[in-house]
Scaffold this active site. Structure first.
Site, PDB file in Angstrom:
ATOM      1  N   TYR A  19      -2.384  -1.520  10.270  1.00 15.03           N
ATOM      2  CA  TYR A  19      -2.288  -1.484   8.812  1.00 15.03           C
ATOM      3  C   TYR A  19      -0.972  -0.853   8.377  1.00 15.03           C
ATOM      4  CZ  TYR A  19      -3.761  -0.855   3.937  1.00 15.03           C
ATOM      5  OH  TYR A  19      -3.845  -0.906   2.567  1.00 15.03           O
TER       6      TYR A  19
ATOM      7  N   SER B 103       0.862  -1.180   0.000  1.00 14.78           N
ATOM      8  CA  SER B 103       0.000   0.000   0.000  1.00 14.78           C
ATOM      9  C   SER B 103       0.896   1.225   0.000  1.00 14.78           C
ATOM     10  CB  SER B 103      -0.880   0.005   1.259  1.00 14.78           C
ATOM     11  OG  SER B 103      -1.500   1.257   1.459  1.00 14.78           O
TER      12      SER B 103
END
Length: 273
Positions: free
Chosen positions: A154, A141
């Protein structure tokens, strides 16, 4: 690498980027195992692809972080199509916002977003070294290069995923093992909106931060960019090119970047309230 006639495994293939990758790979002539923890979703994606490109995919339910399930996926690919040429470690989870996250949630985020990659590579890389080629594609990401407002689990796990992909490339890149690391910002998937729908201020700010940072791409657009990048054997895949400039600004003056991120978070929280 050209993907035509290659055998690929895609985890998290039941929806979003994973489903789009499986579709694009099959359309380009690859043979694909579509895997998802939601077996029904994986089978549905496989059936839809086979309706357009007969015999190009098989679907399977699997936990991408479970070593036995990874072995089973690789065995399924070999039975159906032949040895695995490309492995897309694409399955991912967002994780709860904030610092007050229990150990189970940390373990789950690290398992899916990081250990799943490590476990797959431990199985496949020795095979690829013997054959002289193989391709590992890690879905991380932009949060793995920058950070994620809202979710520590995350952000940390995606940073680690980028680090592992880098290490794979450095260690085995001269021995035929190619590695790419996908780092998108906003993509129109259910995962993008989990923070907004969490009922938590930091979670809502996380979604606003990503949506406000640039165009929200469709999964099919991301899949097309991934295949182009694989053909070029490009390590860092940035569907949102502005991420590279953000990353440069971060590295150029870390303290200034941190101050700016704190201001940005404060503004997002004020808007969310």
């Amino acid at each position: 690498m050209r993907v035509a006639q290659k055998v690929a495994v895609v985890t998290g293939g039941g929806a979003g980027i994973g489903a789009a990758l499986a579709t694009a790979l099959a359309a380009a002539g690859a043979r694909v195992v579509v895997s998802d923890i939601d077996e029904t979703a994986a089978l549905a994606v496989s059936a839809r692809i086979n309706a357009e490109h007969p015999g190009t995919t098989v679907g399977s339910g699997a936990d991408a972080a479970d070593t036995a399930d990874i072995h089973a996926l690789i065995a399924l690919a070999e039975r159906a199509f032949g040895p695995v040429d490309l492995y897309f470690a694409n399955a991912g989870i967002t994780g709860a916002p904030g610092l007050d996250v229990d150990e189970r949630a940390w373990d789950q985020s690290l398992a899916v977003n990081l250990h799943a990659h490590i476990r797959a590579a431990r199985i496949l890389v020795p095979q690829w070294l013997e054959r002289g080629e193989g391709y590992f594609v890690s879905t991380a990401s932009a949060a793995g290069l920058l950070t994620q407002i809202g979710s520590a689990t995350y952000s940390v796990s995606k940073h680690a995923a980028v680090g592992f992909a880098e290490w794979l490339s450095v260690t085995y890149g001269d021995q035929g093992v190619r590695v790419s690391c996908l780092c998108p910002m906003g993509v129109n998937t259910a995962l993008l909106y989990e923070g907004r729908d969490s009922g938590d201020l930091l979670g809502a700010a996380a979604t606003r931060a990503v949506v406000g940072a640039g165009e929200v791409l469709e999964p099919a657009e991301v899949a097309e960019i991934v295949l182009e990048s694989i053909a070029a054997e490009q390590f860092l895949i940035l569907p949102h090119p502005q991420v590279l400039e953000m990353y440069r600004n971060k590295g150029a003056d870390y303290d200034r970047w941190l101050r700016g991120m704190r201001r940005y978070q404060a503004a997002l929280l004020a808007e969310t309230r």
